[in-house]
Design an enzyme around this catalytic site. Structure first.
Site, mmCIF file in Angstrom:
data_model
loop_
_atom_site.group_PDB
_atom_site.id
_atom_site.type_symbol
_atom_site.label_atom_id
_atom_site.label_comp_id
_atom_site.label_asym_id
_atom_site.label_seq_id
_atom_site.Cartn_x
_atom_site.Cartn_y
_atom_site.Cartn_z
ATOM 1 N N ALA A 13 -62.362 -39.261 -83.081
ATOM 2 C CA ALA A 13 -63.410 -38.158 -83.276
ATOM 3 C C ALA A 13 -62.635 -37.066 -83.612
ATOM 4 C CB ALA A 13 -64.100 -37.967 -81.863
ATOM 5 N N GLY A 68 -62.523 -42.414 -80.806
ATOM 6 C CA GLY A 68 -63.690 -42.875 -81.092
ATOM 7 C C GLY A 68 -64.125 -43.782 -82.255
ATOM 8 N N GLU A 97 -63.767 -47.103 -80.464
ATOM 9 C CA GLU A 97 -64.945 -47.159 -79.839
ATOM 10 C C GLU A 97 -66.290 -47.506 -80.747
ATOM 11 O OE1 GLU A 97 -64.792 -44.077 -76.193
ATOM 12 O OE2 GLU A 97 -64.690 -43.294 -77.978
ATOM 13 N N GLU A 108 -56.881 -41.067 -75.946
ATOM 14 C CA GLU A 108 -57.543 -39.740 -75.274
ATOM 15 C C GLU A 108 -56.788 -39.230 -74.244
ATOM 16 O OE1 GLU A 108 -60.859 -41.897 -77.291
ATOM 17 O OE2 GLU A 108 -59.063 -42.548 -75.883
#
Length: 258
Positions: free
Chosen positions: A66, A109, A112, A132
């Site tokens: 992200a 992300g 994910e 993360e």
């Protein structure tokens, strides 16, 4: 076909291809990109000419995570109110099969996003991770849950607690990806797979996807009961009649999607 600022979108046969296109940021996922991704997925999902969808990036990155610049100064209240993570939920609602074709970095992300897809195929140079923890946070778009279901508790703990990255070969060994494709013909092979899937009975594909996804959320007894109901339901379709008749008559089936 619609024009996008952060995607390259086209079709090949009955496969829809969505290529994340922020190369200067290693395809980091921001709100603008994710909004367009959901739009493109929904458009392909509604298109009767498309039977399977491929999401990919470029040679360097599927998506490196992200876009942290969107979150660096955010408060708890702002994060709770933000619709950003709900984009991943929207991807999960797509009814047609989705193949994540991963080359290069697939982190945070991005990992994910790949895990929400129905099948992950990896190029030889693919690298997966949930780093993360190095930012003082944890995965927030399903990473702790889907990674654990995919690779088991020990490997998931290792990756999430240390930020460890794994290679394509390790991802295949751990069960995160279904197959590794050679770098030279990676996207062509991924599209071949998508067109193979798209060549099956459309209603059965959607029902099969629903049944397998529920297997991760139900007890075995509940899952088998759901499977039996969906299996019986397909006998109300024209495609079931055509598929079985074609098998008996030793000819290719002609699917109608109804």
């Amino acid at each position: 076909m619609s024009s996008y600022d952060n995607l390259l979108v086209r079709s090949q046969g009955r496969a829809g291809l969505i290529q994340l296109n922020r190369p200067q940021a290693l395809n980091a996922l921001n709100s603008a990109l994710m909004d367009e991704l959901v739009q493109a997925l929904q458009a392909f999902d509604a298109d009767d000419g498309i039977g399977c969808i491929v999401i990919t990036g470029n040679e360097k990155a599927f998506a490196a995570g992200a876009d942290i610049r969107q979150m660096v100064d955010a408060s708890v209240v702002e994060m709770m109110a933000s619709p950003f993570i709900s984009y991943w939920d929207a991807v999960q609602k797509v009814t047609k099969p989705i193949v994540a074709a991963v080359s290069g970095w697939c982190l945070g992300g991005g990992c994910e996003l790949a895990m929400i897809c129905d099948i992950i195929v990896a190029a030889e140079n693919a690298v997966f991770g949930q780093p993360e923890i190095n930012l003082g946070i944890i995965p927030g778009a399903g990473g702790t849950q889907r990674l654990t279901r995919a690779v088991g508790k020990s490997v998931a703990m290792d990756m999430i607690l240390t930020g460890r990255r794994i290679t394509a070969q390790e991802a295949l060994q751990f069960g995160l990806v279904s197959r590794i494709l050679p770098d030279a013909a990676f996207l062509d092979r991924a599209l071949e797979l998508a067109n193979e899937i798209a060549g099956k009975a459309p209603v059965a594909l959607r029902v099969a996807k629903e049944a397998v996804n529920h297997a991760l959320e139900m007890s075995l007894a509940e899952g088998v009961l759901l499977e039996r109901r969906l299996f019986n339901l397909l006998f109300a379709t024209e495609d079931q009649k055509e598929g079985m008749a074609a098998f008996v008559e030793k000819r290719p089936a002609t699917w109608k999607g109804r």
